[in-house]
Scaffold this motif. Structure first.
Motif, PDB file in Angstrom:
ATOM      1  N   MET A  68       0.830  -1.205   0.000  1.00 54.02           N
ATOM      2  CA  MET A  68       0.000   0.000   0.000  1.00 54.02           C
ATOM      3  C   MET A  68       0.867   1.259   0.000  1.00 54.02           C
ATOM      4  O   MET A  68       1.717   1.409   0.884  1.00 54.02           O
ATOM      5  CB  MET A  68      -0.875  -0.029   1.253  1.00 54.02           C
ATOM      6  N   LEU A  69       0.679   2.097  -0.974  1.00 52.43           N
ATOM      7  CA  LEU A  69       1.424   3.363  -1.084  1.00 52.43           C
ATOM      8  C   LEU A  69       2.941   3.167  -1.064  1.00 52.43           C
ATOM      9  O   LEU A  69       3.687   4.073  -0.740  1.00 52.43           O
ATOM     10  CB  LEU A  69       1.049   4.307   0.073  1.00 52.43           C
ATOM     11  N   ASP A  70       3.356   1.937  -1.440  1.00 52.24           N
ATOM     12  CA  ASP A  70       4.772   1.606  -1.249  1.00 52.24           C
ATOM     13  C   ASP A  70       5.755   2.489  -2.001  1.00 52.24           C
ATOM     14  O   ASP A  70       6.755   2.909  -1.442  1.00 52.24           O
ATOM     15  CB  ASP A  70       5.030   0.139  -1.606  1.00 52.24           C
ATOM     16  N   SER A  71       5.460   2.764  -3.272  1.00 47.61           N
ATOM     17  CA  SER A  71       6.486   3.498  -4.013  1.00 47.61           C
ATOM     18  C   SER A  71       6.598   4.941  -3.518  1.00 47.61           C
ATOM     19  O   SER A  71       7.700   5.460  -3.354  1.00 47.61           O
ATOM     20  CB  SER A  71       6.252   3.415  -5.524  1.00 47.61           C
ATOM     21  N   LEU A  72       5.460   5.554  -3.223  1.00 50.99           N
ATOM     22  CA  LEU A  72       5.506   6.930  -2.704  1.00 50.99           C
ATOM     23  C   LEU A  72       6.203   6.960  -1.339  1.00 50.99           C
ATOM     24  O   LEU A  72       7.077   7.792  -1.078  1.00 50.99           O
ATOM     25  CB  LEU A  72       4.092   7.499  -2.571  1.00 50.99           C
ATOM     26  N   SER A  73       5.812   6.022  -0.500  1.00 53.41           N
ATOM     27  CA  SER A  73       6.393   5.962   0.834  1.00 53.41           C
ATOM     28  C   SER A  73       7.905   5.740   0.753  1.00 53.41           C
ATOM     29  O   SER A  73       8.682   6.367   1.463  1.00 53.41           O
ATOM     30  CB  SER A  73       5.722   4.849   1.621  1.00 53.41           C
ATOM     31  N   GLY A  74       8.314   4.845  -0.168  1.00 57.17           N
ATOM     32  CA  GLY A  74       9.746   4.572  -0.335  1.00 57.17           C
ATOM     33  C   GLY A  74      10.498   5.841  -0.708  1.00 57.17           C
ATOM     34  O   GLY A  74      11.504   6.195  -0.094  1.00 57.17           O
ATOM     35  N   ARG A  75       9.956   6.537  -1.710  1.00 58.17           N
ATOM     36  CA  ARG A  75      10.623   7.762  -2.182  1.00 58.17           C
ATOM     37  C   ARG A  75      10.675   8.821  -1.079  1.00 58.17           C
ATOM     38  O   ARG A  75      11.729   9.382  -0.781  1.00 58.17           O
ATOM     39  CB  ARG A  75       9.846   8.372  -3.372  1.00 58.17           C
ATOM     40  N   LEU A  76       9.523   9.082  -0.481  1.00 62.33           N
ATOM     41  CA  LEU A  76       9.465  10.173   0.498  1.00 62.33           C
ATOM     42  C   LEU A  76      10.293   9.872   1.745  1.00 62.33           C
ATOM     43  O   LEU A  76      10.962  10.760   2.275  1.00 62.33           O
ATOM     44  CB  LEU A  76       8.023  10.490   0.885  1.00 62.33           C
ATOM     45  N   SER A  77      10.259   8.619   2.197  1.00 61.73           N
ATOM     46  CA  SER A  77      11.033   8.374   3.414  1.00 61.73           C
ATOM     47  C   SER A  77      12.535   8.478   3.140  1.00 61.73           C
ATOM     48  O   SER A  77      13.301   8.908   3.997  1.00 61.73           O
ATOM     49  CB  SER A  77      10.651   7.057   4.096  1.00 61.73           C
TER      50      SER A  77
END
Ligand SMILES: Nc1nc2c(ncn2[C@@H]2O[C@H](COP(=O)(O)OP(=O)(O)OP(=O)(O)O)[C@@H](O)[C@H]2O)c(=O)[nH]1
Ligand SMILES: [Mg+2]
Length: 440
Positions: free
Chosen positions: A1-10
């Motif tokens: 869930m929301l993995d790619s955005l979360s990966g980038r932002l974190s």
């Protein structure tokens, strides 16, 4: 869930936290990266624009750039704006405690209405202790009624069906629910491939007849921006009261989730996270923002620390710790700060890398006792713990409603702690504090 955005932002946030100081140049760089990440995640450009404007204005201020912990402040600003665009505070269902509550699910074909209807029935039964009745109002797709019947039966819910047109079925269903002491009615309506007049007319008629407390639009999160315009379309025609995003589990990018609420002005109330009936969550903007920004809930920690811990004081304390000049007054201060921040376990859980077992050893009753003991000491005693002899210990125990044993224990711990602090040398306030609490 929301993995790619979360990966980038974190990743970006981690990098920013690594910068010792913030200035207009590196903040501009950081912001540019965040903007790209949002656009790549298919977040609506209007949302990205509003987000960037808000964050930039705040992050560039003197207050942040010149603060003690600029990167943490920056993280907090980004987090706060994310929460804001996700809808701010979570919204409950409009459920009438006493009478019957009528809920209607609408959405495009295959968006997840039928599955969500059963998930919602389970939620209403569990959270509101109301017996739900599901109404099968999709007479167009051949297997639609059967699908709802199977799902309802499997989960122990009653379903209403009739050989009639959808408007009459709904009216009869609500009447049936009222006469048979159901607490809630959930109407599963038919979907269409796109927004068409006939479908909308039928929904408007159903709405007039059953007068629902909630009209929830079910949208497929995996369709990204398309889901947002569908929501707008439905809202214009029939007026929706809330949103349900299905298939969050297959939406790695997150565009729909991040744009939906801001663009439509409606709250996302639930998300579907899988095909099973239990794969269903209430939507909490703050939790989602936390998930997007990184693991270990660093963000919530930052928020709490920012709000409750006086940073100036913390800095002074750190100096004292380095010089090993930490006395019982500082100790008391720390205990008060920690109590202000809420249950200790919550705080410690949020610190990444802290062993879970250590957290469990923290006893808040013990903290309160410690506070009472130190409060019963004179100022001189607090600064000179070695002066606290036998008769003083007796007096302090009496004054704090504890025993001499408790006072001895505290002074011994404090002594050991001072030794430990000396050994630790260069360790920041928070970390020193948690290891120190561990010894209590
Ligand atoms: N992975 C996943 N699949 C889901 C979720 N919600 C629904 N589905 C699946 O999506 C498909 C369509 O779901 P339905 O509930 O039948 O959708 P619908 O809107 O009722 O479809 P129509 O009645 O044809 O308009 C089914 O295979 C569901 O199992 C979800 O949150 N996650
Ligand atoms: Mg259906």
């Amino acid at each position: 869930m929301l993995d790619s955005l979360s990966g980038r932002l974190s990743e970006i946030m981690k990098k920013i936290r690594g910068w010792g100081s913030l200035n207009e140049i590196n903040v501009t760089d950081g912001l540019r990266e965040i903007k790209l990440a949002l656009l790549e995640a298919d977040v609506n450009y209007k949302v990205v624009k509003a987000f960037m404007e808000g964050v930039t204005a705040e992050a560039m201020g003197e207050k942040v750039l010149k603060s003690i912990a600029p990167a943490q402040q920056f993280t907090k600003i980004v987090y706060d704006y994310l929460v804001k665009i996700l809808g701010d505070t979570p919204k409950d269902l409009n459920i009438h405690r006493g009478g019957i509550s009528v809920l209607m699910l609408v959405g495009l074909q295959g968006s997840g209405k039928t599955t969500s209807a059963v998930k919602l029935a389970r939620h209403i039964q569990k959270s509101y202790n109301k017996k739900p009745l599901l109404i099968a109002a999709d007479i167009y797709r051949p297997a639609a009624v059967k699908q709802l019947a199977l799902l309802s039966e499997k989960n122990g819910f009653d379903m209403f069906e009739a050989d009639d047109d959808p408007v009459n079925i709904c009216a009869a269903g609500v009447k049936h629910a009222k006469e048979n002491s159901f607490g809630a009615v959930i109407v599963d309506t038919a979907g269409r491939l796109e927004l068409d007049e006939k479908m909308m007319d039928e929904l408007v008629k159903i709405k007039r007849v059953i007068n629902p407390h909630e009209i929830l639009l079910v949208a497929d999160a995996a369709t990204g921006q398309a889901a947002v315009s569908v929501a707008q379309g439905f809202d214009e025609k029939i007026g929706v009261t809330g949103l349900m995003l299905s298939r969050m589990d297959s939406d790695a990018r997150g565009g729909a989730a991040l744009s939906m609420s801001y663009i439509t002005g409606k709250h996302i109330k639930f998300i579907g996270t899988g095909e099973k009936v239990a794969d269903f969550e209430k939507f909490y903007p703050s939790r989602i923002a936390g998930r997007i920004l990184g693991k270990g809930d660093v963000v919530s920690l930052v928020e709490k620390v920012q709000e409750d811990l006086d940073l100036e004081k913390a800095k002074k304390l750190e100096k004292k710790i380095k010089k090993a000049a930490f006395d019982l007054n500082d100790f008391l201060d720390q205990i008060k700060q920690m109590q202000k921040m809420g249950p200790l376990e919550n705080i410690l859980e949020m610190i990444p890398g802290l062993p879970k077992k250590a957290n469990m050893n923290i006893d808040e009753g013990e903290l309160k006792r410690t506070e009472a003991i130190i409060c019963s000491m004179t100022n001189y005693e607090r600064g000179h713990y070695k002066s606290i002899n036998g008769s003083r210990r007796k007096r302090i125990a009496m004054g704090s409603g504890t025993t001499v044993f408790d006072v001895n224990k505290l002074i011994n711990n404090f002594q050991q702690m001072k030794k430990m602090i000396k050994k630790m040398g260069k360790v920041g306030g928070m970390k020193a504090l948690s290891s120190l609490m561990d010894r209590m």
